[in-house]
Design a protein around this motif. Sequence first.
Motif, PDB file in Angstrom:
ATOM      1  N   GLU A  32       0.834  -1.197   0.000  1.00  0.00           N
ATOM      2  CA  GLU A  32       0.000   0.000   0.000  1.00  0.00           C
ATOM      3  C   GLU A  32       0.875   1.256   0.000  1.00  0.00           C
ATOM      4  N   ASN A  33       0.323   2.354  -0.481  1.00  0.00           N
ATOM      5  CA  ASN A  33       1.025   3.646  -0.471  1.00  0.00           C
ATOM      6  C   ASN A  33       2.366   3.617  -1.208  1.00  0.00           C
ATOM      7  N   SER A  34       2.551   2.642  -2.078  1.00  0.00           N
ATOM      8  CA  SER A  34       3.760   2.596  -2.900  1.00  0.00           C
ATOM      9  C   SER A  34       3.486   3.301  -4.230  1.00  0.00           C
ATOM     10  N   PHE A  35       4.546   3.562  -4.964  1.00  0.00           N
ATOM     11  CA  PHE A  35       4.370   4.153  -6.297  1.00  0.00           C
ATOM     12  C   PHE A  35       3.485   3.246  -7.144  1.00  0.00           C
ATOM     13  N   ALA A  36       3.727   1.943  -7.063  1.00  0.00           N
ATOM     14  CA  ALA A  36       2.949   0.994  -7.857  1.00  0.00           C
ATOM     15  C   ALA A  36       1.474   1.010  -7.466  1.00  0.00           C
ATOM     16  N   ALA A  37       1.182   1.172  -6.190  1.00  0.00           N
ATOM     17  CA  ALA A  37      -0.208   1.192  -5.731  1.00  0.00           C
ATOM     18  C   ALA A  37      -0.942   2.427  -6.236  1.00  0.00           C
ATOM     19  N   VAL A  38      -0.271   3.570  -6.209  1.00  0.00           N
ATOM     20  CA  VAL A  38      -0.890   4.791  -6.731  1.00  0.00           C
ATOM     21  C   VAL A  38      -1.083   4.668  -8.241  1.00  0.00           C
ATOM     22  N   ALA A  39      -0.080   4.130  -8.925  1.00  0.00           N
ATOM     23  CA  ALA A  39      -0.179   3.951 -10.375  1.00  0.00           C
ATOM     24  C   ALA A  39      -1.312   3.001 -10.743  1.00  0.00           C
ATOM     25  N   ALA A  40      -1.511   1.961  -9.940  1.00  0.00           N
ATOM     26  CA  ALA A  40      -2.586   1.003 -10.216  1.00  0.00           C
ATOM     27  C   ALA A  40      -3.952   1.653 -10.062  1.00  0.00           C
ATOM     28  N   ALA A  41      -4.108   2.496  -9.051  1.00  0.00           N
ATOM     29  CA  ALA A  41      -5.374   3.210  -8.864  1.00  0.00           C
ATOM     30  C   ALA A  41      -5.638   4.136 -10.044  1.00  0.00           C
ATOM     31  N   THR A  99       7.328   9.784  -2.820  1.00  0.00           N
ATOM     32  CA  THR A  99       7.284  10.998  -2.010  1.00  0.00           C
ATOM     33  C   THR A  99       6.071  11.817  -2.437  1.00  0.00           C
ATOM     34  N   LEU A 100       5.713  12.797  -1.617  1.00  0.00           N
ATOM     35  CA  LEU A 100       4.587  13.657  -1.971  1.00  0.00           C
ATOM     36  C   LEU A 100       4.893  14.441  -3.242  1.00  0.00           C
ATOM     37  N   VAL A 101       6.119  14.926  -3.370  1.00  0.00           N
ATOM     38  CA  VAL A 101       6.503  15.649  -4.584  1.00  0.00           C
ATOM     39  C   VAL A 101       6.345  14.758  -5.806  1.00  0.00           C
ATOM     40  N   ALA A 106       4.009  13.149 -10.808  1.00  0.00           N
ATOM     41  CA  ALA A 106       3.823  12.001 -11.696  1.00  0.00           C
ATOM     42  C   ALA A 106       2.364  11.763 -12.072  1.00  0.00           C
ATOM     43  N   PHE A 107       1.440  12.241 -11.239  1.00  0.00           N
ATOM     44  CA  PHE A 107       0.015  11.996 -11.478  1.00  0.00           C
ATOM     45  C   PHE A 107      -0.742  13.323 -11.452  1.00  0.00           C
TER      46      PHE A 107
END
Length: 259
Positions: A32-41, A99-101, A106-107
């Motif tokens: 959770e809360n990984s780059f991959a998790a955000v990208a998947a969402a 990171t938040l930045v 990236a999104f």
Amino acid sequence: MTHPWFEGTAPPRVLAHRGLVRSEDAAHGIAENSFAAVAAAHAAGCDYVESDCHLTADGRVVLFHDEDLSRVTGDPRQVAQVSARELEKLMAQRGGLITLVQALDAFPDVRFNLDVKVPDAAVPVGRLIAPHAERVLVTSFSDDRRREALEAALAAGAGIRPATSAGTATIVRLLGALAVRSDRLVHRALADVDALQVPERRGPVRIVTKRLIEAAHRHGVEVHVWTVNDPVAMRRLVARGVDGIVTDRADIALRILKD
């Protein structure tokens, strides 16, 4: 006026809780809360991602929920005790540190719902989100902490105050106001928030009631319920008038609530 965070997407809103980690992703070590998790969402079509903010030893704001690293990485140290570089290494096989930045850059079309987890992160979060205030909602269990982040964003040049949802003290005041049926007190409790983000119940106390939903809507405030993973519960809550569902299964929620 409606904050831009809410514009362009009609309720019910689906908020991807710490991103999206399907069972097959978890089996491959994605956290959770990984780059991959955000990208998947994002790839699943989710407009909103809920996440958490901590501060590393070298002052970087990272998306991470727990105070310590043990559950996610097996390392017993706290986030505040490790550098961003150390945390990057620990998260390398778990979907990657974000990171938040990085998240904001990236999104650029994702709207973030950020929970400020520790006092030291409030001002850094506020400063970083200032250029992105139209697509960030700030929350915290601590009303003081979320307000500090909002003030820091405005002080850093944000053209608009980020959206915000109520902390615990505000929710307690609201429930008291509803109990005594005082619309004046309800108005005071909701005066500086755009959303109520709450569990359906806390122990024996039911928080999400018809009276709460109606009062919130009467004052221009949305109601988002966390953390709802059961499709039946999702449909039931939306049918009762809830505006948003915070869920670990954003893919399922999008399919059943948006079709």
